[in-house]
Design a protein around this motif. Structure first.
Motif, PDB file in Angstrom:
ATOM      1  N   LEU A  73       0.837  -1.197   0.000  1.00  0.00           N
ATOM      2  CA  LEU A  73       0.000   0.000   0.000  1.00  0.00           C
ATOM      3  C   LEU A  73       0.873   1.250   0.000  1.00  0.00           C
ATOM      4  O   LEU A  73       1.948   1.270   0.599  1.00  0.00           O
ATOM      5  N   LYS A  74       0.400   2.278  -0.675  1.00  0.00           N
ATOM      6  CA  LYS A  74       1.070   3.578  -0.603  1.00  0.00           C
ATOM      7  C   LYS A  74       0.023   4.656  -0.344  1.00  0.00           C
ATOM      8  O   LYS A  74      -1.124   4.562  -0.782  1.00  0.00           O
ATOM      9  N   LEU A  75       0.428   5.675   0.398  1.00  0.00           N
ATOM     10  CA  LEU A  75      -0.458   6.765   0.770  1.00  0.00           C
ATOM     11  C   LEU A  75       0.095   8.059   0.184  1.00  0.00           C
ATOM     12  O   LEU A  75       1.302   8.322   0.273  1.00  0.00           O
ATOM     13  N   HIS A  89      -5.152   9.605  -0.027  1.00  0.00           N
ATOM     14  CA  HIS A  89      -5.446   8.468  -0.890  1.00  0.00           C
ATOM     15  C   HIS A  89      -4.610   7.266  -0.462  1.00  0.00           C
ATOM     16  O   HIS A  89      -3.409   7.405  -0.209  1.00  0.00           O
ATOM     17  N   ILE A  90      -5.246   6.102  -0.391  1.00  0.00           N
ATOM     18  CA  ILE A  90      -4.570   4.848  -0.062  1.00  0.00           C
ATOM     19  C   ILE A  90      -4.779   3.916  -1.242  1.00  0.00           C
ATOM     20  O   ILE A  90      -5.925   3.552  -1.557  1.00  0.00           O
ATOM     21  N   LEU A 139      -1.406  -0.629  -8.614  1.00  0.00           N
ATOM     22  CA  LEU A 139      -2.248   0.259  -9.414  1.00  0.00           C
ATOM     23  C   LEU A 139      -1.357   1.156 -10.252  1.00  0.00           C
ATOM     24  O   LEU A 139      -0.526   1.900  -9.722  1.00  0.00           O
ATOM     25  N   GLU A 140      -1.513   1.069 -11.564  1.00  0.00           N
ATOM     26  CA  GLU A 140      -0.625   1.804 -12.447  1.00  0.00           C
ATOM     27  C   GLU A 140      -0.757   3.302 -12.220  1.00  0.00           C
ATOM     28  O   GLU A 140      -1.852   3.832 -12.074  1.00  0.00           O
ATOM     29  N   ALA A 141       0.396   3.963 -12.180  1.00  0.00           N
ATOM     30  CA  ALA A 141       0.436   5.388 -11.857  1.00  0.00           C
ATOM     31  C   ALA A 141       0.048   6.211 -13.074  1.00  0.00           C
ATOM     32  O   ALA A 141       0.895   6.578 -13.889  1.00  0.00           O
ATOM     33  N   GLY A 142      -1.223   6.499 -13.199  1.00  0.00           N
ATOM     34  CA  GLY A 142      -1.686   7.381 -14.252  1.00  0.00           C
ATOM     35  C   GLY A 142      -1.466   8.828 -13.857  1.00  0.00           C
ATOM     36  O   GLY A 142      -0.656   9.147 -12.983  1.00  0.00           O
ATOM     37  N   LEU A 155       1.920  13.719  -3.906  1.00  0.00           N
ATOM     38  CA  LEU A 155       3.055  13.779  -2.999  1.00  0.00           C
ATOM     39  C   LEU A 155       2.867  12.702  -1.940  1.00  0.00           C
ATOM     40  O   LEU A 155       1.814  12.643  -1.286  1.00  0.00           O
ATOM     41  N   GLY A 156       3.865  11.849  -1.761  1.00  0.00           N
ATOM     42  CA  GLY A 156       3.779  10.762  -0.800  1.00  0.00           C
ATOM     43  C   GLY A 156       3.614  11.283   0.618  1.00  0.00           C
ATOM     44  O   GLY A 156       4.287  12.242   1.025  1.00  0.00           O
TER      45      GLY A 156
END
Length: 328
Positions: free
Chosen positions: A241-243, A257-258, A263-266, A275-276
């Protein structure tokens, strides 16, 4: 049709499926292993783009075989639908949803501009530009009353059944938050998982309002979001997971956003938009100054559509006028 083309096209129907190797692009591409005439074969299925034919596109809404409502909040509605295009050997339609549909109704001219094809600009927002131009723009957008749908969720009026985790509403408005599926996720494809974390407090409009004093709270939220996501979706682990936080955000109420790392970075996850959260917290922690030092004091660079009000009203007028080459 030439004989070679006919022979080539006859191969696909003879494919005998054995196993699924992979699904990527959030489930839009599937790699299948099987055989053709006893020899190993690899078949890659990918959903083609929608045709641009106005006759076809105009006929789609009325021709859908099934429509399942996933939720509705204020002017926003989202669905899963079956176009009725896939049939089996007995000419029976399969009931899987092959379309994810978002509906905004009634929409505004601003919605129409946002989703229209447009040029993109990369802008630099200094602390001074934020203070003198962007902050007043944000305030005007909030005062226009475009956050009703978010407040409906926070207050439990809408989508209460979808909430995955929340702190007791109203118990501590400065610390409260909740987590639920983002309207852009089909709620089925784990590799495309996309959740939304909303805070209760209304004084945080964007990441620009975050200060050093908020870091412990942000880390607490991060931990709770990760715990809740992995509990509700056991097939997902914390390091999958990335936020992140958008800037500029679509709406001016602070949210996180989580998403699944697969999930491809569109465009919404690209540099100049996302921004992470970990990077934001690290930047806050290393800032000089007391606990009131914050993100309103840094320069941020990001992309803007040329049709957006922020470009037209703020950054286009600030753009330096080019001088003619060789002018004295």
């Amino acid at each position: 049709m030439t004989e070679s083309n006919a022979n080539a096209e006859a191969l696909v129907p003879r494919f005998k499926f054995e196993r699924l190797l992979n699904q990527d692009q959030a489930g839009r591409r599937s790699s299948l292993c099987g055989t053709i005439d006893g020899q190993p074969a690899l078949l890659i299925l990918e959903r083609a783009p929608f045709p641009s034919s106005t006759d076809y596109l105009g006929s789609v809404p009325a021709s859908l075989r099934t429509i399942k409502n996933l939720g509705a909040n204020d002017i926003y509605h989202w669905y899963l639908a079956n176009s009725g295009g896939a049939v089996d050997d007995n000419n029976n339609n399969h009931d899987f949803a092959d379309l994810k549909i978002n509906l905004i109704w009634p929409c505004t001219e601003k919605h129409i501009r946002k989703y229209s094809k447009q040029g993109v600009r990369f802008v630099t927002e200094t602390p001074e530009i934020y203070r003198d131009h962007v902050r007043p723009y944000m305030q005007a957008q909030r005062e226009a009353g475009r956050l009703n749908w978010a407040f409906n969720i926070i207050e439990g009026v809408k989508e209460a059944e979808d909430v995955i985790y929340r702190t007791p509403y109203g118990e501590d408005p400065d610390e409260g938050f909740l987590l639920l599926p983002d309207l852009n996720w089909d709620r089925q494809t784990l590799d495309a998982l996309h959740l939304l974390g909303l805070v209760e407090r209304r004084d945080l409009w964007s990441l620009r309002d975050l200060r050093k004093k908020h870091v412990p709270w942000l880390r607490h939220m991060q931990a709770k979001f990760l715990d809740a996501t992995t509990r509700v979706y056991p097939g997902v682990e914390r390091d999958q997971l990335k936020l992140y936080v958008h800037y500029q955000p679509t709406y001016y109420h602070f949210h996180i956003h989580i998403v699944h790392v697969a999930l491809e970075a569109g465009a919404t996850q690209a540099t100049g938009k996302a921004l992470g959260l970990e990077a934001i917290m690290a930047q806050l922690e290393t800032m000089q100054g007391d606990d009131e030092a914050g993100m309103d004091g840094v320069t941020l660079c990001y992309t803007l559509g040329e049709a957006s009000d922020l470009w037209a009203d703020v950054f286009a007028p600030l753009k330096p006028t080019s001088t003619a080459s060789g002018s004295q």
